[in-house]
Write a protein that holds these residues in place. Structure first.
Motif, PDB file in Angstrom:
ATOM      1  N   VAL A 158       0.839  -1.204   0.000  1.00 13.57           N
ATOM      2  CA  VAL A 158       0.000   0.000   0.000  1.00 13.57           C
ATOM      3  C   VAL A 158       0.869   1.247   0.000  1.00 13.57           C
ATOM      4  O   VAL A 158       0.637   2.187  -0.772  1.00 13.57           O
ATOM      5  N   ASN A 159       1.886   1.276   0.848  1.00 13.05           N
ATOM      6  CA  ASN A 159       2.780   2.440   0.893  1.00 13.05           C
ATOM      7  C   ASN A 159       3.504   2.645  -0.433  1.00 13.05           C
ATOM      8  O   ASN A 159       3.686   3.786  -0.873  1.00 13.05           O
ATOM      9  N   ASN A 160       3.910   1.562  -1.086  1.00 12.22           N
ATOM     10  CA  ASN A 160       4.554   1.680  -2.393  1.00 12.22           C
ATOM     11  C   ASN A 160       3.597   2.272  -3.416  1.00 12.22           C
ATOM     12  O   ASN A 160       3.986   3.122  -4.220  1.00 12.22           O
ATOM     13  N   ALA A 161       2.336   1.848  -3.398  1.00 17.60           N
ATOM     14  CA  ALA A 161       1.336   2.381  -4.328  1.00 17.60           C
ATOM     15  C   ALA A 161       1.096   3.865  -4.067  1.00 17.60           C
ATOM     16  O   ALA A 161       1.009   4.666  -5.012  1.00 17.60           O
ATOM     17  N   LEU A 162       1.010   4.256  -2.801  1.00 16.41           N
ATOM     18  CA  LEU A 162       0.810   5.668  -2.465  1.00 16.41           C
ATOM     19  C   LEU A 162       1.993   6.524  -2.903  1.00 16.41           C
ATOM     20  O   LEU A 162       1.816   7.611  -3.465  1.00 16.41           O
ATOM     21  N   ARG A 163       3.199   6.049  -2.641  1.00 16.52           N
ATOM     22  CA  ARG A 163       4.393   6.809  -3.049  1.00 16.52           C
ATOM     23  C   ARG A 163       4.471   6.930  -4.562  1.00 16.52           C
ATOM     24  O   ARG A 163       4.816   7.995  -5.096  1.00 16.52           O
TER      25      ARG A 163
ATOM     26  N   ASN B 189       1.925   6.850  -6.714  1.00 15.77           N
ATOM     27  CA  ASN B 189       0.895   7.805  -7.125  1.00 15.77           C
ATOM     28  C   ASN B 189       1.343   9.244  -6.888  1.00 15.77           C
ATOM     29  O   ASN B 189       1.176  10.108  -7.748  1.00 15.77           O
ATOM     30  N   ARG B 190       1.921   9.520  -5.721  1.00 17.28           N
ATOM     31  CA  ARG B 190       2.389  10.872  -5.419  1.00 17.28           C
ATOM     32  C   ARG B 190       3.471  11.305  -6.389  1.00 17.28           C
ATOM     33  O   ARG B 190       3.480  12.422  -6.894  1.00 17.28           O
ATOM     34  N   ARG B 191       4.398  10.397  -6.674  1.00 10.21           N
ATOM     35  CA  ARG B 191       5.491  10.713  -7.596  1.00 10.21           C
ATOM     36  C   ARG B 191       4.947  11.044  -8.995  1.00 10.21           C
ATOM     37  O   ARG B 191       5.390  12.005  -9.626  1.00 10.21           O
TER      38      ARG B 191
ATOM     39  N   VAL C 240      -4.486  16.865 -17.017  1.00  4.13           N
ATOM     40  CA  VAL C 240      -3.994  15.788 -17.865  1.00  4.13           C
ATOM     41  C   VAL C 240      -5.154  14.828 -18.111  1.00  4.13           C
ATOM     42  O   VAL C 240      -6.153  14.840 -17.394  1.00  4.13           O
ATOM     43  N   HIS C 241      -5.023  14.007 -19.144  1.00  2.71           N
ATOM     44  CA  HIS C 241      -6.053  13.018 -19.407  1.00  2.71           C
ATOM     45  C   HIS C 241      -5.845  11.826 -18.476  1.00  2.71           C
ATOM     46  O   HIS C 241      -4.716  11.458 -18.146  1.00  2.71           O
ATOM     47  N   ARG C 242      -6.944  11.234 -18.072  1.00  2.00           N
ATOM     48  CA  ARG C 242      -6.914  10.072 -17.171  1.00  2.00           C
ATOM     49  C   ARG C 242      -6.015   8.964 -17.711  1.00  2.00           C
ATOM     50  O   ARG C 242      -5.291   8.311 -16.965  1.00  2.00           O
ATOM     51  N   ASP C 243      -6.039   8.759 -19.028  1.00  2.00           N
ATOM     52  CA  ASP C 243      -5.222   7.717 -19.651  1.00  2.00           C
ATOM     53  C   ASP C 243      -3.730   7.962 -19.441  1.00  2.00           C
ATOM     54  O   ASP C 243      -2.956   7.020 -19.329  1.00  2.00           O
ATOM     55  N   GLN C 244      -3.319   9.221 -19.406  1.00  2.00           N
ATOM     56  CA  GLN C 244      -1.909   9.547 -19.178  1.00  2.00           C
ATOM     57  C   GLN C 244      -1.473   9.089 -17.781  1.00  2.00           C
ATOM     58  O   GLN C 244      -0.383   8.555 -17.607  1.00  2.00           O
ATOM     59  N   LEU C 245      -2.344   9.281 -16.800  1.00  2.00           N
ATOM     60  CA  LEU C 245      -2.042   8.815 -15.448  1.00  2.00           C
ATOM     61  C   LEU C 245      -1.967   7.289 -15.416  1.00  2.00           C
ATOM     62  O   LEU C 245      -1.059   6.716 -14.814  1.00  2.00           O
ATOM     63  N   LEU C 246      -2.911   6.632 -16.078  1.00  2.00           N
ATOM     64  CA  LEU C 246      -2.927   5.165 -16.092  1.00  2.00           C
ATOM     65  C   LEU C 246      -1.685   4.602 -16.774  1.00  2.00           C
ATOM     66  O   LEU C 246      -1.097   3.628 -16.296  1.00  2.00           O
ATOM     67  N   ARG C 247      -1.280   5.214 -17.877  1.00  2.00           N
ATOM     68  CA  ARG C 247      -0.071   4.760 -18.581  1.00  2.00           C
ATOM     69  C   ARG C 247       1.173   4.894 -17.712  1.00  2.00           C
ATOM     70  O   ARG C 247       2.104   4.100 -17.804  1.00  2.00           O
ATOM     71  N   ALA C 248       1.177   5.905 -16.861  1.00  2.00           N
ATOM     72  CA  ALA C 248       2.318   6.123 -15.960  1.00  2.00           C
ATOM     73  C   ALA C 248       2.294   5.149 -14.776  1.00  2.00           C
ATOM     74  O   ALA C 248       3.252   5.095 -14.009  1.00  2.00           O
ATOM     75  N   GLY C 249       1.200   4.401 -14.619  1.00  2.00           N
ATOM     76  CA  GLY C 249       1.117   3.437 -13.536  1.00  2.00           C
ATOM     77  C   GLY C 249       0.310   3.912 -12.337  1.00  2.00           C
ATOM     78  O   GLY C 249       0.343   3.296 -11.280  1.00  2.00           O
ATOM     79  N   PHE C 250      -0.421   5.006 -12.510  1.00  2.00           N
ATOM     80  CA  PHE C 250      -1.227   5.553 -11.419  1.00  2.00           C
ATOM     81  C   PHE C 250      -2.361   4.594 -11.075  1.00  2.00           C
ATOM     82  O   PHE C 250      -2.996   4.019 -11.954  1.00  2.00           O
ATOM     83  N   ASP C 251      -2.622   4.416  -9.787  1.00  2.00           N
ATOM     84  CA  ASP C 251      -3.695   3.545  -9.317  1.00  2.00           C
ATOM     85  C   ASP C 251      -4.719   4.396  -8.566  1.00  2.00           C
ATOM     86  O   ASP C 251      -4.456   4.867  -7.463  1.00  2.00           O
ATOM     87  N   PHE C 252      -5.882   4.592  -9.185  1.00  2.00           N
ATOM     88  CA  PHE C 252      -6.907   5.455  -8.604  1.00  2.00           C
ATOM     89  C   PHE C 252      -7.510   4.892  -7.310  1.00  2.00           C
ATOM     90  O   PHE C 252      -8.235   5.591  -6.622  1.00  2.00           O
ATOM     91  N   ASP C 253      -7.219   3.655  -6.973  1.00  2.00           N
ATOM     92  CA  ASP C 253      -7.747   3.057  -5.745  1.00  2.00           C
ATOM     93  C   ASP C 253      -6.983   3.502  -4.493  1.00  2.00           C
ATOM     94  O   ASP C 253      -7.455   3.275  -3.380  1.00  2.00           O
TER      95      ASP C 253
ATOM     96  N   TYR D 192      -6.332  13.039  -2.527  1.00  2.00           N
ATOM     97  CA  TYR D 192      -4.953  13.431  -2.267  1.00  2.00           C
ATOM     98  C   TYR D 192      -4.067  12.217  -1.997  1.00  2.00           C
ATOM     99  O   TYR D 192      -4.488  11.258  -1.348  1.00  2.00           O
ATOM    100  N   CYS D 193      -2.858  12.300  -2.510  1.00  2.00           N
ATOM    101  CA  CYS D 193      -1.769  11.405  -2.142  1.00  2.00           C
ATOM    102  C   CYS D 193      -0.778  12.302  -1.418  1.00  2.00           C
ATOM    103  O   CYS D 193       0.019  13.002  -2.052  1.00  2.00           O
ATOM    104  N   TYR D 194      -0.931  12.335  -0.123  1.00  2.00           N
ATOM    105  CA  TYR D 194      -0.176  13.235   0.733  1.00  2.00           C
ATOM    106  C   TYR D 194      -0.485  14.674   0.336  1.00  2.00           C
ATOM    107  O   TYR D 194      -1.614  15.109   0.495  1.00  2.00           O
ATOM    108  N   ASP D 195       0.456  15.416  -0.214  1.00  2.00           N
ATOM    109  CA  ASP D 195       0.219  16.816  -0.555  1.00  2.00           C
ATOM    110  C   ASP D 195      -0.193  17.031  -2.007  1.00  2.00           C
ATOM    111  O   ASP D 195      -0.541  18.130  -2.398  1.00  2.00           O
ATOM    112  N   GLN D 196      -0.164  15.991  -2.813  1.00  2.00           N
ATOM    113  CA  GLN D 196      -0.515  16.095  -4.230  1.00  2.00           C
ATOM    114  C   GLN D 196      -1.954  15.630  -4.437  1.00  2.00           C
ATOM    115  O   GLN D 196      -2.315  14.519  -4.043  1.00  2.00           O
TER     116      GLN D 196
END
Length: 122
Positions: A49-54, A56-58, A71-84, A100-104
């Protein structure tokens, strides 16, 4: 000679214990090994979970070049972002939801875009 049946044993390696009556382990190595084994499942879950949060923040930090961007949602998904995975949410009086993922932070817009922002100071 009578055997001592009250001999206490190390909870990890089962060697005899000497010293304090409340002692549970024969060494720090056994104590660490025991606790690592007992807590392995919980530790792995928390680590994942902590790895996923870090991650996402990055991703949000890299894509949010100013105080806010879109940005488009697909761009986040391609980068590996997990909306969960997010650390907290904020709902405005008008019903808009911010994640929010911490401050982002981000807000999912209806057109497939995502508004990126930095969490306002409280």
């Amino acid at each position: 000679m009578k055997e001592n049946t009250d001999q206490r044993l190390c909870a990890e390696c089962e060697r005899p214990l000497f010293g304090r009556t409340d002692k549970k382990f024969c060494s720090d190595a056994c104590r660490n090994a025991y606790n690592n084994r007992v807590n392995a499942d919980a530790t792995n879950f928390v680590r994942n979970v902590n790895n996923a949060l870090r991650k996402n923040r990055r991703i949000l930090l890299e894509l949010n070049v100013g105080d806010h961007a879109s940005v488009h949602r697909d761009q986040l998904l391609r980068a590996g972002f997990d909306f969960d995975y997010h650390t907290n949410t904020r709902e405005t009086k008008s019903g808009e939801m911010f994640y929010y993922c911490y401050d982002q932070g981000y807000q999912v817009l209806e057109d497939g875009h995502v508004l990126l922002l930095v969490k306002p100071e409280d």
